[in-house]
Write an enzyme that holds these catalytic residues in place. Sequence first.
Site, mmCIF file in Angstrom:
data_model
loop_
_atom_site.group_PDB
_atom_site.id
_atom_site.type_symbol
_atom_site.label_atom_id
_atom_site.label_comp_id
_atom_site.label_asym_id
_atom_site.label_seq_id
_atom_site.Cartn_x
_atom_site.Cartn_y
_atom_site.Cartn_z
ATOM 1 N N HIS A 86 0.822 -1.222 0.000
ATOM 2 C CA HIS A 86 0.000 0.000 0.000
ATOM 3 C C HIS A 86 0.853 1.269 0.000
ATOM 4 O O HIS A 86 0.355 2.346 -0.304
ATOM 5 C CB HIS A 86 -1.065 -0.027 1.104
ATOM 6 C CG HIS A 86 -0.592 0.311 2.483
ATOM 7 N ND1 HIS A 86 -0.321 -0.640 3.442
ATOM 8 C CD2 HIS A 86 -0.371 1.502 3.095
ATOM 9 C CE1 HIS A 86 0.042 -0.053 4.567
ATOM 10 N NE2 HIS A 86 0.017 1.248 4.391
ATOM 11 N N ASP A 222 1.083 -7.651 2.279
ATOM 12 C CA ASP A 222 1.248 -6.222 2.033
ATOM 13 C C ASP A 222 2.728 -5.809 1.907
ATOM 14 O O ASP A 222 3.278 -5.154 2.784
ATOM 15 C CB ASP A 222 0.563 -5.444 3.168
ATOM 16 C CG ASP A 222 0.266 -4.012 2.782
ATOM 17 O OD1 ASP A 222 0.841 -3.535 1.789
ATOM 18 O OD2 ASP A 222 -0.540 -3.370 3.475
ATOM 19 N N SER A 654 3.837 2.259 8.504
ATOM 20 C CA SER A 654 3.657 1.289 7.444
ATOM 21 C C SER A 654 4.964 1.062 6.726
ATOM 22 O O SER A 654 5.644 2.020 6.353
ATOM 23 C CB SER A 654 2.635 1.785 6.434
ATOM 24 O OG SER A 654 1.373 1.382 6.834
#
Length: 719
Positions: A86, A222, A654
């Site tokens: 992402h 991810d 992230s």
Amino acid sequence: MKKFFIIIISFLIVCAGTIKADEGMWIPLLLKKYNIKDMQAMGFKLTADDIYSINQASMKDAVMIFGGGCTGELVSDKGLILTNHHCGFGWIQYHSTLESDYLTNGFWAMNNKEELVNPGLSVTFLVRMEDVSTQVLKGVTDDMIEIKREKTIAGNIKKIAKKATEGTHYKAIIKPFYFGNEYYMFVNEVYTDVRLVGAPPSAIGKFGGDTDNWMWPRHTGDFSVFRIYADKNNKPADYSVDNVPFKPKKHFPISMKGVKKNDFTMVFGYPGSTQQYLTSHAISLITKTMNPHKINIRQKRIDVISADMDSDPSIRLKYASKYAGISNAWKKWQGENRGLRRLNAIKKKKELEKQFQNWTLKDPYKAKKYGKIISKYKSLYKRISPYQLAENYIFEAAFGIEILRFSGKFRKLVLATDREVGDDDLTKIKEQLKIEVERFFKDYNQPTDQRLFAILLKLYYENVDKDFHIEAFRTIRTEYDKSFGKYGKFIYSKSMFANKKKLLKFIDNYTVEAVEEIRTDPAYNLYNSFVKIYLEEITEAKSMLSGKIDRLNRTYINGLREMQTDKIFYPDANFTLRVAYGKVDDYEPRDGVRYRHYTTLEGIIEKDNPDIYDYRVPEKLKELYENKDYGEYAENGELHVAFTATNHTTGGNSGSPVINGSGHLIGINFDRNWEGTMSDIMYDPTQCRNITLDIRYALFIIDKFAGAGYLLDEMTLIK
Ligand code: ARG
Ligand code: GLU
């Protein structure tokens, strides 16, 4: 009895001047002072210098800001980096077309030549950090008015930063900590040639999509892979065919051993922003006013966009990245509200405020310094509330209309024309705008936007105080039978910003005289009326009030630190490099239910459903599952996908490396659990978990699924 006392005493010793395990985002420079003993007691086998040092290669040399808001880490001596899918999403989409759709099918460079260049993407390394509080606060006094204080500080910062980077290619940033009681400088090195090496298909990298986002149990692969390039001297350089793979001082070895419950974990990255020291009044504004309105506005945007995405694959591709961004915060705010309610956050803060108030009564010095703070907070939050709400509507509703936000980019041209800048500058601005036009229309579907227009404008009209209304609302009443849709029809048919060809031609032929055409364009005009409201009716009043709140915050946290001498305060996240540490752990989301701390490929197969977009499992992955073809990436015949731990993380974390007690990479951080999303405001050790992609699943996908095992040869695998 004696034993009882010993227990009590040792409990007190553990608590005195120490930190609550798990909670906190700590400053790397201060680990030696505050955390390292605690970390080692929890299972960390290395030293503080192994994490951050300016004298030797340390972990910080392998951690970077990826792009504008994520973290990444080096995993080879040839500049190979890992981050989340992402985080790379926008770039993967940038290279995707309906014919070669890397978002859907994935992308793997099979050698260096096939890697894709990403104009505008950079990574930022920390060279060193330094406490510069004394220099920054030089000349600042307690009784100074806020504006003067800000000016003094800004002047000092400029000088310090300039001196720190003179004669180098480094960039220095100085940021406030503890609401401006302290300041730290970060000297950074920015690399600007970062290429896309690989990404799994979205059916892996975004598996579970927005349905599973912010949730556990989770099965998202991810991750994406990039590579940094440098010039021949290993220095930062813009893209060139002559650039070579960057040779880092340090990269993370990768552990293939997996994790067990209670294992030490550490997350090293860039948490964006938290608000741990808010008062009950602030939390009340967030949970009762701001969040519900913002959630509602985004709900409307989501409804429109997702219906259109479902109806047409080309719209799906265009809006994938925008949609993900809109829905991400929408869902998080809901979790946050729920979590704060469950925690009784307002009540807890009220109790703390009461305790504080009583403490200030103890002596006249404290009463004078701190006695009025809490009541001042109350009235300030009451006053700021309408401005805050109007601001939310401007950004979320009015500027949620794409054509308005986009036309706003041409304000640059208007201002430049007004300032009568030279031809060269004008040409530069025009070139830049042409690039923006291309980018905008690549991902734009006008009918979708026109639908959004009518809904969002109406929402603004109905929910925002009349003081912040724009002229156009009267026009809509009198000339368009109160129909926002009809008004939209007019805007979109007349505005040049709805027409790419017209707009490009306009830019090409632009001369100073044409500025009126922008000014009188109906979309730009509307945009401008919101800007006007914002500048004239909101910012001034709001910044006056928030300046006062800042000042209170600065004093309040000092008071709290004086009152709670047994507690070590960590500063709120501010997108600077931090260490969070804790342990691998499961949790009980509700009575009678316990979630295991890890998930496996089994769960992906369980979720497989061709009818649900978010749950379509690629055939190849199913094959690997059928054949149990897991190579050396499985543990006892199971392929682990993700795990939970107690590290205190937030947006920006992230892509952060998740590291075990030996300093080896065990995973990539990518999310938090739904029950714990309130940790930005209040952390709950029983509920708050970060979600990490098990590194072995990423390696499995690279090797077995994508056939790009050559990348593993570069890595340092610890078996
Ligand atoms: N919730 C994660 C983080 O805040 C992942 C967001 C991207 N994924 C998505 N489905 N929108 O940013
Ligand atoms: N997904 C988040 C990010 O993009 C990390 C999750 C969180 O907010 O903790 O940074």
